[in-house]
Design an enzyme around this catalytic site. Structure first.
Site, PDB file in Angstrom:
ATOM      1  N   LYS A   1      -0.993  35.440  39.356  1.00 41.81           N
ATOM      2  CA  LYS A   1      -1.324  36.858  39.546  1.00 41.81           C
ATOM      3  C   LYS A   1      -2.223  37.064  40.765  1.00 41.81           C
ATOM      4  O   LYS A   1      -2.271  38.151  41.327  1.00 41.81           O
ATOM      5  CB  LYS A   1      -1.922  37.430  38.278  1.00 41.81           C
ATOM      6  CG  LYS A   1      -0.871  37.414  37.164  1.00 41.81           C
ATOM      7  CD  LYS A   1      -1.180  38.298  36.006  1.00 41.81           C
ATOM      8  CE  LYS A   1       0.003  38.350  35.041  1.00 41.81           C
ATOM      9  NZ  LYS A   1       0.401  37.024  34.510  1.00 41.81           N
TER      10      LYS A   1
HETATM   11  C1  LIG Z   1       1.714  36.755  33.951  1.00 41.11           C
HETATM   12  C2  LIG Z   1       2.176  35.354  33.856  1.00 41.11           C
HETATM   13  C3  LIG Z   1       3.541  35.023  33.636  1.00 41.11           C
HETATM   14  C4  LIG Z   1       4.599  36.069  33.410  1.00 41.11           C
HETATM   15  O1  LIG Z   1       4.900  36.798  34.579  1.00 41.11           O
HETATM   16  P1  LIG Z   1       5.647  38.212  34.451  1.00 41.11           P
HETATM   17  O2  LIG Z   1       5.618  38.769  35.826  1.00 41.11           O
HETATM   18  O3  LIG Z   1       4.838  39.017  33.478  1.00 41.11           O
HETATM   19  O4  LIG Z   1       7.017  37.935  33.954  1.00 41.11           O
HETATM   20  C5  LIG Z   1       3.902  33.682  33.604  1.00 41.11           C
HETATM   21  N1  LIG Z   1       2.977  32.707  33.746  1.00 41.11           N
HETATM   22  C6  LIG Z   1       1.668  32.976  33.951  1.00 41.11           C
HETATM   23  C7  LIG Z   1       0.703  31.846  34.066  1.00 41.11           C
HETATM   24  C8  LIG Z   1       1.222  34.302  34.020  1.00 41.11           C
HETATM   25  O5  LIG Z   1      -0.093  34.550  34.202  1.00 41.11           O
END
Ligand SMILES: *Cc1c(COP(=O)(O)O)cnc(C)c1O
Length: 498
Positions: free
Chosen positions: A113
């Site tokens: 993120k």
């Molecule tokens: C948020 C997240 C995901 C999922 O991603 P999306 O965009 O919500 O599909 C997968 N792995 C980690 C470590 C995340 O923080």
């Protein structure tokens, strides 16, 4: 050509990119989608000679057309800097001839993120200037752990912004809490609440839309904005690393320009994999987008049956960021697959909220054929971690392991041996307990930092700065409130009398 954004639900106005970023959601409750899909204006060979920042500029200028080149470049420089522990920002790690891991965890919170949340604050403050907004932007977020910290790290000390994060005091891991309550930055506030995540989320939404609160903020020179994953300002920066990954493979001589590859993505809210789909649309040769779920396999069922059905038990897994029953960003794909029929999309989303499910039509399956869906159980996730470490000496986190396990299933089922890039969404150090348990190397009573050191020894990978740092940092935020007091806590944090 100027790019505008319209709602997936047919209502609301068409807006510019900067307005879409400021608003987050369309007035009719829909998500903003670009009115047309642009094409990369550089060849794959040219892209293969670019670094991450140059690639970011090439991709983002296609979508954020009301930002000047100068503005975009400034945002990119401020976001992708020494906050990341590698100058590549998104390096590839090869484990065998056909398999690469795209490491998206080199930012300040060691999870993917950061890739978008490090640039969103800069896009947002630039967007505010462009739209002659003089208020300070207040980001209000409820978090179950990861997003809150990534948003805090992104917005900390960004002029013209304030960020207030609520988290369930007794509902996050020890490391997650420590990460948040030690957050520096004069514009940051972190508050624990005595309820659970849903309580926090519900009350944040209420405060956000409460006209009385909005008016109080406006009088004091503030306004709310949202950093959640449906914001265009998070989607667009995520397209960049898929383009960059492809270009890196060409640069390293692993593929020839024009050859198809697969991307595999551990999926929750469908934001990350939707960005990969956009990368394909703008000109990256992609064969399959492999959508990997954990035991909350709503998406696997959707891709196999054409029915999206959230009516099921919610399962807590070792990959908590994928524990989701409503993948919000899927709405964009469903809308596009149905020929941009906003009314049909609105009806489906209403059905989803009333009955918990909706169906798609056979004509829409053509778009979904870009995807392959499958899932891993908890046991299969653990096995994928073990296998990867034993065969390649490479440790992966439980989210990435879900994708790794699904890629194995995909290859067995289809015989497809196309080069596959797996999005590696978190550092294994963020989930050291589960990872070590897979090898029988963690006891319940052991401290998380002791485990982190052990993982470092085992993998010969130095402890990431993000973990080392919080070990010794002092707590800066210790306020805990009941959920009834969240609104007044917001006003207090902003220095507004209630
Ligand atoms: C948020 C997240 C995901 C999922 O991603 P999306 O965009 O919500 O599909 C997968 N792995 C980690 C470590 C995340 O923080």
């Amino acid at each position: 050509m100027n790019m505008l954004y319209k709602s997936t639900r047919g209502g609301g106005k068409e807006v510019t990119a900067s307005q879409a970023i400021l608003q987050g959601l369309s007035a009719d409750g829909g998500l903003f989608v670009p009115t047309h899909i642009p094409k990369l204006s550089k060849s794959l060979e040219e892209l293969s000679r670019m670094d991450y920042r140059q690639t970011a500029f090439e991709v983002m200028r296609l979508f954020l057309t009301d930002f000047t080149d100068e503005e975009l470049k400034t945002c990119i420089e401020r976001a992708y800097d020494s906050k990341f522990d590698t100058e590549e920002f998104a390096p590839l790690r090869q484990t065998d001839e056909k398999t690469f891991y795209l490491e998206l965890f080199h930012g300040p919170t060691i999870a993917f993120k950061d890739m978008a949340l490090s640039i969103l604050p800069h896009l947002m403050t630039t967007a505010a200037k462009k739209n002659h907004i003089e208020n300070e932007i207040v980001i209000l977020t409820a978090t179950s752990g990861d997003t809150g910290k990534a948003a805090l790290a992104g917005f900390a000390d960004v002029p013209g912004t304030r960020i207030i994060v609520f988290y369930p005091k007794y509902g996050v891991s020890a490391i997650q809490e420590k990460q948040m309550v030690t957050q520096r930055g004069n514009n940051t506030t972190v508050i624990g609440i005595t309820g659970n995540f849903d309580d926090a989320q519900t009350e944040v939404k209420r405060i956000f839309h409460d006209p009385a609160m909005q008016e109080k903020l406006d009088r004091a020179g503030y306004q709310f904005s949202s950093a959640n994953s449906i914001n265009v300002g998070r989607l667009v920066p995520q397209i960049v690393y898929y383009v960059y990954a492809y270009a890196s493979l060409v640069r390293q001589g692993k593929i020839t320009a024009g050859a198809e590859i697969n991307f595999a993505v551990p999926t929750g809210n469908f934001g990350n994999i939707l960005a990969a789909w956009y990368a394909k649309q703008i000109g990256i040769p992609v064969r399959k987008l492999i959508c990997a779920s954990n035991s909350n396999k709503v998406l696997f069922d959707f891709f196999s049956t054409g029915c999206y059905d959230r009516n099921r038990e919610f399962i807590l897994t070792a990959s908590p960021s994928m524990d989701i029953l409503i993948s919000s960003n899927l709405e964009r794909l469903v809308y596009l697959a149905d020929g941009c029929d906003g009314e049909a999309c609105r009806k489906r989303m209403e059905e989803l909220s009333v009955t918990g499910s909706y169906n798609v039509t056979p004509e829409m399956e053509k778009t979904f054929a870009d995807f392959y869906g499958n899932y891993c159980t908890e046991k299969e996730t653990a096995e994928a971690i073990e296998r990867c470490f034993e065969q390649h000496g490479y440790m992966i986190d439980p989210h990435t392991a879900v994708a790794s396990g699904v890629v194995d299933k995909y290859r067995k089922e289809t015989g497809d041996d196309t080069v596959t890039v797996i999005a590696s969404t978190a550092s294994p150090f963020k989930f050291n307990r589960f990872v070590l348990e897979c090898f029988g190397k963690a006891e319940k009573e052991e401290d998380d930092f002791v485990l982190a050191d052990r993982l470092s020894e085992m993998t010969k990978v130095p402890l990431p700065g993000a973990v080392e740092e919080i070990r010794t940092l002092s707590v800066l935020h210790d306020l805990v409130v009941d959920k009834e007091d969240m609104a007044s806590a917001v006003l207090n944090a902003l220095g507004i009398g209630s």
